[in-house]
Design a protein around this motif. Structure first.
Motif, PDB file in Angstrom:
ATOM      1  N   VAL A  40     -28.102  13.609   6.895  1.00 29.93           N
ATOM      2  CA  VAL A  40     -27.726  14.228   8.157  1.00 29.93           C
ATOM      3  C   VAL A  40     -27.247  13.131   9.092  1.00 29.93           C
ATOM      4  CG1 VAL A  40     -28.522  15.554  10.145  1.00 29.93           C
ATOM      5  CG2 VAL A  40     -29.403  16.076   7.858  1.00 29.93           C
ATOM      6  N   VAL A  55     -24.129  16.436   6.107  1.00 32.60           N
ATOM      7  CA  VAL A  55     -23.700  17.284   7.206  1.00 32.60           C
ATOM      8  C   VAL A  55     -23.543  16.353   8.410  1.00 32.60           C
ATOM      9  CG1 VAL A  55     -26.055  17.931   7.915  1.00 32.60           C
ATOM     10  CG2 VAL A  55     -24.137  19.373   8.556  1.00 32.60           C
ATOM     11  N   LEU A 112     -23.245  16.377  12.423  1.00 32.15           N
ATOM     12  CA  LEU A 112     -23.449  17.172  13.629  1.00 32.15           C
ATOM     13  C   LEU A 112     -22.861  16.419  14.810  1.00 32.15           C
ATOM     14  CD1 LEU A 112     -27.189  18.107  13.002  1.00 32.15           C
ATOM     15  CD2 LEU A 112     -25.182  19.536  12.582  1.00 32.15           C
TER      16      LEU A 112
END
Length: 134
Positions: free
Chosen positions: A2, A53, A55
């Protein structure tokens, strides 16, 4: 992995800072002398080997889903743009339009034993009329 990146609401993004954050999160070496484009290629190559991912805080996101409930569960704050599914004929036409010339010729052949055409029709039907899947 992440990767959380804080992005300002300004009109311009600081590409170098974004690249540096991604590099740090992936424990990759950093070279200030490298041009942005070369660094971008390196990062893309590194990211393709990982599940990740990214963000971006303070940025607009587009959420796509087949189910409206998912948008509500994710607290989507803007209006929904509903994408309607295509009918069988329109789906088939779109599918055919995306094939190469060779594949299109093979699928277009109307013989009684055209297995390729049957498989192509099953594939198009499995997309459920969703234009992006087709």
């Amino acid at each position: 992995v992440v990767i959380f990146i804080e992005v300002s609401n300004s009109e311009t993004l600081n590409t170098v800072e974004i690249q540096q954050t991604i590099s740090e999160r992936l424990n990759l070496p950093w070279n200030d002398a490298e041009p942005i484009a070369k660094r971008a290629k390196f990062l893309i190559k590194a990211l393709t080997r990982k599940r990740f991912v990214i963000l971006l805080d303070d940025s607009k996101l587009i959420l796509t889903t087949r189910y409206r409930e998912v948008c509500f569960q994710m607290n989507a704050q803007r209006s929904l743009i509903e994408m309607r599914i295509l009918g069988n004929d329109a789906s088939w036409e779109l599918f055919l339009g995306k094939l190469s010339k060779e594949a299109s010729a093979s699928v277009g052949w109307l013989g009684s034993q055209n297995d390729t055409r049957e498989h192509a029709m099953k594939i198009a039907q499995s997309c459920g009329g969703l234009p992006l899947a087709l």
